[in-house]
Design a protein around this motif. Structure first.
Motif, PDB file in Angstrom:
ATOM      1  N   UNK A 117       0.834  -1.203   0.000  1.00  0.00           N
ATOM      2  CA  UNK A 117       0.000   0.000   0.000  1.00  0.00           C
ATOM      3  C   UNK A 117       0.865   1.247   0.000  1.00  0.00           C
ATOM      4  N   UNK A 118       1.882   1.266   0.851  1.00  0.00           N
ATOM      5  CA  UNK A 118       2.756   2.434   0.952  1.00  0.00           C
ATOM      6  C   UNK A 118       3.433   2.714  -0.386  1.00  0.00           C
ATOM      7  N   UNK A 119       3.947   1.676  -1.026  1.00  0.00           N
ATOM      8  CA  UNK A 119       4.639   1.851  -2.301  1.00  0.00           C
ATOM      9  C   UNK A 119       3.692   2.333  -3.391  1.00  0.00           C
ATOM     10  N   UNK A 120       2.511   1.712  -3.481  1.00  0.00           N
ATOM     11  CA  UNK A 120       1.548   2.086  -4.519  1.00  0.00           C
ATOM     12  C   UNK A 120       1.022   3.497  -4.307  1.00  0.00           C
ATOM     13  N   UNK A 123      -2.028  16.203  12.228  1.00  0.00           N
ATOM     14  CA  UNK A 123      -2.693  16.646  11.006  1.00  0.00           C
ATOM     15  C   UNK A 123      -1.865  16.190   9.822  1.00  0.00           C
ATOM     16  N   UNK A 124      -2.537  16.059   8.693  1.00  0.00           N
ATOM     17  CA  UNK A 124      -1.877  15.670   7.451  1.00  0.00           C
ATOM     18  C   UNK A 124      -2.342  16.621   6.360  1.00  0.00           C
ATOM     19  N   UNK A 125      -1.410  17.176   5.637  1.00  0.00           N
ATOM     20  CA  UNK A 125      -1.772  18.056   4.523  1.00  0.00           C
ATOM     21  C   UNK A 125      -1.084  17.581   3.250  1.00  0.00           C
ATOM     22  N   UNK A 126      -1.684  17.930   2.125  1.00  0.00           N
ATOM     23  CA  UNK A 126      -1.090  17.643   0.828  1.00  0.00           C
ATOM     24  C   UNK A 126      -0.912  18.929   0.047  1.00  0.00           C
ATOM     25  N   UNK A 184      -4.152   6.646   3.819  1.00  0.00           N
ATOM     26  CA  UNK A 184      -2.906   7.189   4.361  1.00  0.00           C
ATOM     27  C   UNK A 184      -3.117   7.721   5.771  1.00  0.00           C
ATOM     28  N   UNK A 185      -4.236   8.412   5.970  1.00  0.00           N
ATOM     29  CA  UNK A 185      -4.546   8.912   7.306  1.00  0.00           C
ATOM     30  C   UNK A 185      -4.814   7.787   8.287  1.00  0.00           C
ATOM     31  N   UNK A 186      -5.535   6.769   7.844  1.00  0.00           N
ATOM     32  CA  UNK A 186      -5.836   5.635   8.711  1.00  0.00           C
ATOM     33  C   UNK A 186      -4.573   4.860   9.075  1.00  0.00           C
TER      34      UNK A 186
END
Length: 238
Positions: free
Chosen positions: A12-15, A67-70, A158-160
């Protein structure tokens, strides 16, 4: 604690990394909510900071929240989400929310907290132990650029995954307005359980109250979810 995922989360991380790179998106994780509140105020005018993540209301930091931002290649803010641990003190979520549901209002003006209400759903009676609240999920509205291109499953998972890395929760949950839930938002970002009419918000100037779904996943749900190849989780329009 080292968390083991079925089949390992490495695929999952790689994809997901490949997908984000292809879209020119860089994810950043932080725990300074003063900084987060400032960037939301300056760069996310369409949606104000939610009360659950307001540092003026709650003590939030590295030990209990992130928090996570893009951002795009040009540095433009195109995504936000946040999560925090919720102290249930040995109670089920149903008992906790009966007293505290007003701490999770929608980011709207004129919410009448006095006349709004919480209804315990079947899931809230089961949710207990180590629990995390998930919110602040926003994607820039330019459809065809960031919406409708299959990013929701990547960003949601990604957040989960980050919640599992930091806290290994027994459960995670969030609230989704009906108008958003009926469009399949919960399924796209990775929630396996959805229960209607959990929160009903009375808002000044509106003819009727706003209904809200409870969305939640157990630890087992999260392990199952992260073991599914992303290509199987991506709808044609996400």
């Amino acid at each position: 604690m080292t968390i083991q995922f079925p089949g390992n989360a490495a695929p999952f991380i790689a994809t997901s990394r490949d997908i984000l790179v292809a879209q020119g998106i860089k994810l950043t994780i932080g725990s300074d909510f003063e900084e987060y509140a400032e960037l939301v105020a300056e760069e996310r005018s369409a949606q104000k900071l939610g009360a659950p993540f307001d540092p003026k209301i709650h003590k939030l930091g590295k030990s209990n929240a992130f928090w996570m931002i893009g951002r795009s290649e040009d540095g433009e803010l195109i995504h936000t989400q946040a999560a925090k641990r919720v102290q249930l003190s040995g109670r089920p979520l149903s008992s906790y929310l009966l007293r505290n549901f007003r701490s999770f209002p929608p980011p709207l003006k004129g919410v009448d907290l006095k006349h709004s209400r919480f209804r315990a759903t079947p899931g809230t009676h089961r949710i207990a132990g180590t629990v995390a609240y998930h919110g602040e999920f926003w994607v820039a509205p330019e459809r065809g650029k960031y919406r409708g291109v299959g990013l929701a499953p990547v960003l949601g998972r990604s957040g989960m995954l980050e919640m599992m890395r930091q806290w290994d929760p027994d459960w995670i949950y969030g609230f989704i307005l009906n108008i958003v839930a009926f469009k399949g938002f919960a399924a796209r970002i990775g929630y396996l359980h959805l229960e209607p009419s959990a929160l009903k918000w009375v808002v000044e100037g509106r003819d009727g109250p706003i209904d809200t779904f409870l969305a939640y996943n157990s630890r087992e749900d999260l392990e199952y979810l992260l073991d599914i190849p992303l290509k199987e989780a991506q709808p044609e329009a996400a």
